[in-house]
Design a protein around this motif. Structure first.
Motif, mmCIF file in Angstrom:
data_model
loop_
_atom_site.group_PDB
_atom_site.id
_atom_site.type_symbol
_atom_site.label_atom_id
_atom_site.label_comp_id
_atom_site.label_asym_id
_atom_site.label_seq_id
_atom_site.Cartn_x
_atom_site.Cartn_y
_atom_site.Cartn_z
ATOM 1 N N LEU A 154 -44.256 17.628 -20.238
ATOM 2 C CA LEU A 154 -43.355 17.562 -19.741
ATOM 3 C C LEU A 154 -42.195 16.783 -21.235
ATOM 4 O O LEU A 154 -41.050 16.894 -21.146
ATOM 5 C CB LEU A 154 -43.403 15.832 -18.996
ATOM 6 C CG LEU A 154 -42.201 14.823 -18.419
ATOM 7 C CD1 LEU A 154 -41.386 15.278 -17.543
ATOM 8 C CD2 LEU A 154 -42.188 13.955 -17.883
ATOM 9 N N VAL A 155 -42.985 16.029 -22.042
ATOM 10 C CA VAL A 155 -41.692 15.613 -23.095
ATOM 11 C C VAL A 155 -41.238 17.369 -23.591
ATOM 12 O O VAL A 155 -40.233 17.018 -24.353
ATOM 13 C CB VAL A 155 -42.889 15.177 -24.646
ATOM 14 C CG1 VAL A 155 -41.927 15.646 -25.856
ATOM 15 C CG2 VAL A 155 -43.461 13.648 -24.649
ATOM 16 N N LEU A 156 -42.059 17.666 -24.418
ATOM 17 C CA LEU A 156 -40.846 19.737 -24.331
ATOM 18 C C LEU A 156 -40.392 20.091 -23.721
ATOM 19 O O LEU A 156 -39.593 20.071 -23.721
ATOM 20 C CB LEU A 156 -42.664 20.554 -24.538
ATOM 21 C CG LEU A 156 -43.396 19.898 -25.637
ATOM 22 C CD1 LEU A 156 -44.671 21.011 -25.586
ATOM 23 C CD2 LEU A 156 -42.967 20.429 -26.908
ATOM 24 N N SER A 162 -33.182 18.787 -22.076
ATOM 25 C CA SER A 162 -31.774 18.673 -21.790
ATOM 26 C C SER A 162 -30.963 18.491 -23.440
ATOM 27 O O SER A 162 -29.850 18.291 -22.414
ATOM 28 C CB SER A 162 -32.379 16.537 -22.213
ATOM 29 O OG SER A 162 -33.003 16.745 -24.190
ATOM 30 N N LEU A 163 -31.028 19.452 -24.237
ATOM 31 C CA LEU A 163 -30.365 19.741 -25.163
ATOM 32 C C LEU A 163 -29.891 21.590 -24.189
ATOM 33 O O LEU A 163 -29.055 21.224 -24.698
ATOM 34 C CB LEU A 163 -31.060 19.833 -25.907
ATOM 35 C CG LEU A 163 -31.802 19.290 -26.876
ATOM 36 C CD1 LEU A 163 -32.403 19.380 -28.558
ATOM 37 C CD2 LEU A 163 -30.912 18.079 -27.502
ATOM 38 N N LEU A 240 -47.036 22.767 -26.929
ATOM 39 C CA LEU A 240 -46.367 23.507 -27.706
ATOM 40 C C LEU A 240 -46.511 24.790 -27.700
ATOM 41 O O LEU A 240 -45.972 26.031 -26.570
ATOM 42 C CB LEU A 240 -45.927 23.237 -28.775
ATOM 43 C CG LEU A 240 -44.800 24.236 -29.357
ATOM 44 C CD1 LEU A 240 -43.440 24.055 -28.269
ATOM 45 C CD2 LEU A 240 -45.032 23.432 -30.725
ATOM 46 N N SER A 241 -47.889 25.373 -27.269
ATOM 47 C CA SER A 241 -48.227 26.813 -27.263
ATOM 48 C C SER A 241 -47.986 26.825 -25.816
ATOM 49 O O SER A 241 -48.472 27.795 -25.907
ATOM 50 C CB SER A 241 -50.061 26.529 -27.807
ATOM 51 O OG SER A 241 -49.972 26.309 -29.156
ATOM 52 N N ARG A 242 -48.433 26.519 -24.966
ATOM 53 C CA ARG A 242 -48.799 26.805 -23.500
ATOM 54 C C ARG A 242 -46.650 27.096 -23.031
ATOM 55 O O ARG A 242 -46.680 27.788 -22.227
ATOM 56 C CB ARG A 242 -49.289 26.030 -22.724
ATOM 57 C CG ARG A 242 -50.049 25.661 -22.813
ATOM 58 C CD ARG A 242 -51.155 24.191 -21.666
ATOM 59 N NE ARG A 242 -50.704 25.273 -20.128
ATOM 60 C CZ ARG A 242 -50.637 24.668 -19.239
ATOM 61 N NH1 ARG A 242 -50.181 23.274 -19.124
ATOM 62 N NH2 ARG A 242 -50.257 25.157 -17.807
ATOM 63 N N PHE A 243 -46.294 26.116 -23.801
ATOM 64 C CA PHE A 243 -44.098 26.309 -23.412
ATOM 65 C C PHE A 243 -44.060 27.337 -23.815
ATOM 66 O O PHE A 243 -43.264 28.560 -23.237
ATOM 67 C CB PHE A 243 -44.018 25.306 -24.086
ATOM 68 C CG PHE A 243 -42.309 24.712 -24.032
ATOM 69 C CD1 PHE A 243 -41.781 24.879 -22.857
ATOM 70 C CD2 PHE A 243 -41.784 25.299 -24.486
ATOM 71 C CE1 PHE A 243 -40.259 24.517 -22.190
ATOM 72 C CE2 PHE A 243 -39.832 25.017 -23.978
ATOM 73 C CZ PHE A 243 -40.047 24.970 -23.000
ATOM 74 N N PHE A 274 -36.673 25.205 -16.594
ATOM 75 C CA PHE A 274 -38.220 23.733 -16.081
ATOM 76 C C PHE A 274 -37.748 22.472 -15.860
ATOM 77 O O PHE A 274 -38.306 22.178 -15.294
ATOM 78 C CB PHE A 274 -39.406 24.434 -17.797
ATOM 79 C CG PHE A 274 -39.113 25.426 -17.883
ATOM 80 C CD1 PHE A 274 -39.413 26.637 -17.327
ATOM 81 C CD2 PHE A 274 -39.043 26.541 -19.464
ATOM 82 C CE1 PHE A 274 -40.352 27.749 -17.065
ATOM 83 C CE2 PHE A 274 -40.106 27.386 -19.569
ATOM 84 C CZ PHE A 274 -40.485 28.416 -18.059
ATOM 85 N N PHE A 275 -36.678 22.645 -16.564
ATOM 86 C CA PHE A 275 -36.352 20.937 -16.700
ATOM 87 C C PHE A 275 -36.243 20.572 -15.315
ATOM 88 O O PHE A 275 -36.519 19.381 -14.885
ATOM 89 C CB PHE A 275 -35.414 20.332 -17.797
ATOM 90 C CG PHE A 275 -34.772 19.246 -17.932
ATOM 91 C CD1 PHE A 275 -35.156 17.962 -18.321
ATOM 92 C CD2 PHE A 275 -33.956 18.882 -16.839
ATOM 93 C CE1 PHE A 275 -34.606 16.915 -18.243
ATOM 94 C CE2 PHE A 275 -33.472 17.773 -16.499
ATOM 95 C CZ PHE A 275 -34.136 16.361 -17.602
#
Length: 344
Positions: A154-156, A162-163, A240-243, A274-275
């Motif tokens: 969720l962080v990623l 958001s950006l 991150l790799s999954r993302f 995604f977000f």
């Protein structure tokens, strides 16, 4: 005499418990397995059968070079397996603090959880499906540990999303510079807050301990105190790799089917997709409706190929959600839900 009566009652209860565990438990366990797989397959059949976008995707691929499309679909499918086995590795890493399980058992629990997730709101069943292969005493802490891995994902999603939203507002919406500045500021603070909370995940344990009505479950959150920054960074790296992998799935299909799309806008809109998807409570089986609606509206700024966009989104939904859920059903049937967390 009274003591004798009490003893007889105790013996009867013990006998009933033994009868349940030795005979009835076997059939109850079978009933649970069949109930879970039956519900999953019914939901899957209903949604796939009604999914017109999958038919549209087939029409799109029929009009393209079959050799290219074969390798494109093969690549997307292989990335799905890489994606979920990275999740298996993450779960294996997270749960080792509680008990030692084999990588194969971690694989079973992850895929079984995917079957549970497919027909439960906001994927909540994934927790139950996954932790059932742990020992009963470790299941509550296992759910909390799994939550750390989900939060890393969720962080990623939140940082990139958001950006990207701030970029979208600045690029495609007619807004004063002051508004654009405010949106960027909010996005940066929002992204930063997620990173700060993630690297201080032990705060959640302290937060829970402040409420008396949460006292019974507070001990389960104590596992959060044991995560070092190094361990959290490793979990974030796997996430991150999954993302990057499921982002690549979208990119591969879009670059082949819609090659005219500008690369960066296409990429940032995937992050926004995604977000929004993570922010809205939903059911996995209805996720394709949310994704298709959001994607078609987002990509209308850079293409008029709405049907193609919705078809691509539906294809990814089928590969990443439906196929793993079907695979997971075989692991559900192997799981002993009334035992000590071992596969049947």
């Amino acid at each position: 005499m009274a003591n004798s009566n009490k003893w007889n009652i105790f013996v009867k209860i013990a006998d009933y418990h033994w009868a349940l565990t030795s005979k009835k438990k076997k059939y109850l366990n079978l009933f649970i397995k069949l109930g879970i797989t039956g519900a999953a397959f019914w939901f899957i059949y209903k949604k796939v059968n009604d999914q017109t976008s999958l038919q549209q995707f087939q029409k799109l691929t029929d009009s393209m070079d079959p050799y290219i499309m074969k390798w494109v679909l093969f690549s997307v499918l292989m990335l799905m397996f890489v994606n979920w086995f990275l999740e298996v590795g993450k779960w294996f890493y997270l749960v080792k603090k509680l008990e030692r399980i084999s990588f194969w058992k971690a694989t079973q629990s992850v895929f079984a959880g995917l079957t549970w997730a497919v027909f439960t709101p906001n994927r909540i069943g994934e927790y139950g499906g996954r932790i059932m292969l742990l020992k009963p005493g470790n299941r509550a802490k296992g759910a909390v540990s799994m939550g750390v891995g989900q939060f890393a994902q969720l962080v990623l999603t939140s940082v990139a999303g958001s950006l990207s939203i701030a970029w979208f507002v600045s690029t495609y919406l007619e807004t004063p510079e002051s508004v654009q500045f405010g949106v960027w500021l909010i996005a940066i603070l929002y992204a930063g807050a997620f990173l700060v909370i993630y690297y201080n995940v032990h705060w959640i344990d302290k937060f829970v301990s402040k409420f008396k009505f949460l006292k019974k479950i507070q001990s389960s959150f104590s596992v959060l105190q044991g995560f070092s920054n190094r361990e959290l960074s490793w979990v974030l790296f796997i996430s991150l790799s999954r993302f990057l992998i499921f982002t690549s799935q979208y990119l591969i299909l879009m670059l082949v089917i819609l090659p005219e799309l500008p690369f960066l806008p296409m990429l940032f809109m995937i992050f926004i997709l995604f977000f929004i998807q993570s922010a809205l409570p939903s059911l996995d089986l209805f996720d394709f409706s949310v994704r298709s609606f959001v994607a078609s509206n987002l990509y209308s700024y850079i293409t008029n190929q709405e049907i193609a966009v919705m078809a691509i989104v539906s294809c990814i939904w089928f590969v990443n959600i439906i196929l793993p859920a079907i695979l997971g059903s075989f692991f559900v049937l192997r799981t002993n839900y009334l035992g000590e967390g071992n596969a049947a």
